[in-house]
Design a protein around this motif. Sequence first.
Motif, PDB file in Angstrom:
ATOM      1  N   LYS A  10      68.678 -65.110 -38.592  1.00 30.14           N
ATOM      2  CA  LYS A  10      69.031 -64.459 -39.850  1.00 30.14           C
ATOM      3  C   LYS A  10      69.023 -65.481 -40.972  1.00 30.14           C
ATOM      4  CE  LYS A  10      73.293 -63.477 -40.971  1.00 30.14           C
ATOM      5  NZ  LYS A  10      73.558 -64.542 -41.986  1.00 30.14           N
ATOM      6  N   ARG A  11      68.847 -64.992 -42.181  1.00 27.17           N
ATOM      7  CA  ARG A  11      68.874 -65.872 -43.356  1.00 27.17           C
ATOM      8  C   ARG A  11      70.246 -66.529 -43.464  1.00 27.17           C
ATOM      9  NH1 ARG A  11      66.334 -66.602 -48.379  1.00 27.17           N
ATOM     10  NH2 ARG A  11      67.776 -67.125 -50.071  1.00 27.17           N
ATOM     11  N   ILE A  12      70.261 -67.825 -43.758  1.00 26.42           N
ATOM     12  CA  ILE A  12      71.510 -68.563 -43.966  1.00 26.42           C
ATOM     13  C   ILE A  12      71.944 -68.323 -45.406  1.00 26.42           C
ATOM     14  CG2 ILE A  12      72.627 -70.830 -43.903  1.00 26.42           C
ATOM     15  CD1 ILE A  12      70.264 -71.684 -42.020  1.00 26.42           C
ATOM     16  N   GLU A  13      73.053 -67.630 -45.596  1.00 18.66           N
ATOM     17  CA  GLU A  13      73.403 -67.154 -46.932  1.00 18.66           C
ATOM     18  C   GLU A  13      74.657 -67.775 -47.534  1.00 18.66           C
ATOM     19  OE1 GLU A  13      73.592 -62.919 -46.449  1.00 18.66           O
ATOM     20  OE2 GLU A  13      71.432 -62.684 -46.807  1.00 18.66           O
ATOM     21  N   THR A  14      75.559 -68.318 -46.719  1.00 18.81           N
ATOM     22  CA  THR A  14      76.830 -68.797 -47.264  1.00 18.81           C
ATOM     23  C   THR A  14      77.063 -70.280 -46.969  1.00 18.81           C
ATOM     24  OG1 THR A  14      78.189 -68.319 -45.314  1.00 18.81           O
ATOM     25  CG2 THR A  14      77.787 -66.492 -46.862  1.00 18.81           C
ATOM     26  N   THR A  15      77.968 -70.856 -47.738  1.00 21.42           N
ATOM     27  CA  THR A  15      78.338 -72.258 -47.544  1.00 21.42           C
ATOM     28  C   THR A  15      78.971 -72.469 -46.172  1.00 21.42           C
ATOM     29  OG1 THR A  15      80.447 -71.797 -48.664  1.00 21.42           O
ATOM     30  CG2 THR A  15      78.662 -72.670 -50.004  1.00 21.42           C
ATOM     31  N   THR A  16      79.767 -71.513 -45.738  1.00 19.44           N
ATOM     32  CA  THR A  16      80.422 -71.626 -44.437  1.00 19.44           C
ATOM     33  C   THR A  16      79.413 -71.588 -43.299  1.00 19.44           C
ATOM     34  OG1 THR A  16      82.451 -70.599 -45.273  1.00 19.44           O
ATOM     35  CG2 THR A  16      82.141 -70.601 -42.889  1.00 19.44           C
ATOM     36  N   GLU A  17      78.421 -70.730 -43.416  1.00 21.18           N
ATOM     37  CA  GLU A  17      77.381 -70.649 -42.388  1.00 21.18           C
ATOM     38  C   GLU A  17      76.647 -71.978 -42.254  1.00 21.18           C
ATOM     39  OE1 GLU A  17      76.264 -65.878 -42.843  1.00 21.18           O
ATOM     40  OE2 GLU A  17      74.918 -67.420 -43.618  1.00 21.18           O
ATOM     41  N   LEU A  18      76.258 -72.551 -43.390  1.00 24.50           N
ATOM     42  CA  LEU A  18      75.527 -73.819 -43.348  1.00 24.50           C
ATOM     43  C   LEU A  18      76.415 -74.938 -42.810  1.00 24.50           C
ATOM     44  CD1 LEU A  18      73.043 -75.526 -43.902  1.00 24.50           C
ATOM     45  CD2 LEU A  18      73.835 -75.793 -46.274  1.00 24.50           C
ATOM     46  N   SER A  19      77.654 -74.981 -43.264  1.00 20.06           N
ATOM     47  CA  SER A  19      78.580 -76.016 -42.809  1.00 20.06           C
ATOM     48  C   SER A  19      78.779 -75.964 -41.298  1.00 20.06           C
ATOM     49  CB  SER A  19      79.927 -75.850 -43.527  1.00 20.06           C
ATOM     50  OG  SER A  19      80.847 -76.825 -43.091  1.00 20.06           O
ATOM     51  N   GLU A  20      78.878 -74.767 -40.758  1.00 23.52           N
ATOM     52  CA  GLU A  20      79.075 -74.612 -39.314  1.00 23.52           C
ATOM     53  C   GLU A  20      77.824 -75.041 -38.545  1.00 23.52           C
ATOM     54  OE1 GLU A  20      81.084 -73.760 -35.806  1.00 23.52           O
ATOM     55  OE2 GLU A  20      81.775 -74.086 -37.877  1.00 23.52           O
ATOM     56  N   ILE A  21      76.650 -74.746 -39.071  1.00 26.31           N
ATOM     57  CA  ILE A  21      75.405 -75.175 -38.438  1.00 26.31           C
ATOM     58  C   ILE A  21      75.335 -76.698 -38.390  1.00 26.31           C
ATOM     59  CG2 ILE A  21      72.895 -75.254 -38.734  1.00 26.31           C
ATOM     60  CD1 ILE A  21      73.159 -72.401 -39.958  1.00 26.31           C
ATOM     61  N   VAL A  22      75.696 -77.332 -39.499  1.00 23.03           N
ATOM     62  CA  VAL A  22      75.670 -78.798 -39.563  1.00 23.03           C
ATOM     63  C   VAL A  22      76.680 -79.390 -38.592  1.00 23.03           C
ATOM     64  CG1 VAL A  22      76.086 -80.806 -41.033  1.00 23.03           C
ATOM     65  CG2 VAL A  22      74.861 -78.823 -41.951  1.00 23.03           C
ATOM     66  N   ARG A  23      77.854 -78.790 -38.532  1.00 23.67           N
ATOM     67  CA  ARG A  23      78.901 -79.312 -37.639  1.00 23.67           C
ATOM     68  C   ARG A  23      78.428 -79.310 -36.186  1.00 23.67           C
ATOM     69  NH1 ARG A  23      82.470 -77.925 -34.166  1.00 23.67           N
ATOM     70  NH2 ARG A  23      81.864 -75.728 -34.233  1.00 23.67           N
ATOM     71  N   LYS A  24      77.727 -78.271 -35.788  1.00 22.30           N
ATOM     72  CA  LYS A  24      77.223 -78.173 -34.414  1.00 22.30           C
ATOM     73  C   LYS A  24      76.108 -79.177 -34.146  1.00 22.30           C
ATOM     74  CE  LYS A  24      78.313 -73.246 -33.862  1.00 22.30           C
ATOM     75  NZ  LYS A  24      77.738 -71.874 -33.746  1.00 22.30           N
TER      76      LYS A  24
END
Length: 297
Positions: free
Chosen positions: A178-192
């Motif tokens: 899915k399209r990455i739309e929010t700051t929280t979504e991106l932050s969580e992806i980076v954290r992983k």
Amino acid sequence: MNTYHTSVLLKETIEQLQIKTGKRYIDGTIGGGGHTFEILKRGGRVLGLDVDQDALEFVQEKFKVQSTKFKIGENLILVKGNFSDIDTIAKEKGFATVAGVLLDLGVSSHHFDVPERGFSFQNNGPLDMRMDKDLQVNAGDLVNVLTKSELTELFTKLGEERFTRSIVAHIVEARKIKRIETTTELSEIVRKAVPFSKKGINPATQIFQALRIAVNDELNNLIEALPRVISLLESKGRVAIISFHSLEDRIVKRSFLEFEEKGLGTIITKKPIVPTDEEIERNNRSRSSKLRVFEKV
């Protein structure tokens, strides 16, 4: 808005600009108007620029409420514009020759604190990061559209991120779903994607920095602005620049050295001025700030 931005190195910057009554000054990043207000209090006239309409509206309202002495249109002229066009704007507004120029390159507190602006991984909001809301491309567009190699180059050069390859791989996989739309979504992806992080430093910090710089073309705007600023200064006029990360500071340091070698003036700050412990305690966001000053011959 009661506050928009807490000005850093305020006392030091005003001292270095050596404000003189009746002289003209340009604040190329007016933000919350903190530096401008101090210049006006000392008798200077100010041309205040900002790419963010929110900042200009805040300053306009602030001066209506706080001061009857400094009148917008007389002592203070406000213009929506980028400091990369500082010479053109200055000449149009009667500031073709000035005694001083200030550029505070930091992101305003407002940008971090308002989730809708999408600058902070600490607040969930849309992946935006545009200082100028009229820009067509936002951070979400870059994250979802750039190729793997383009994202790798962006995060390596503008974020100086050591785990770029892992982060980009995770982003590419996530956006397939899915399209990455929010700051929280991106932050969580980076954290992983990051195997560990230093205590107190969010692993998304440099990724968000890189995206913000790219969206707003911050480094190119600075490179274009610096020689134009020098051309506007009168003899003994000064430019004061506050930077917040190494990429900006390197550009300023290198440009000042080049100006000095060409005989255009003198570097006043052989080493950058940094905030005191007391200022950092009051405003933690000031901790990485550096002030460099150049005086025209």
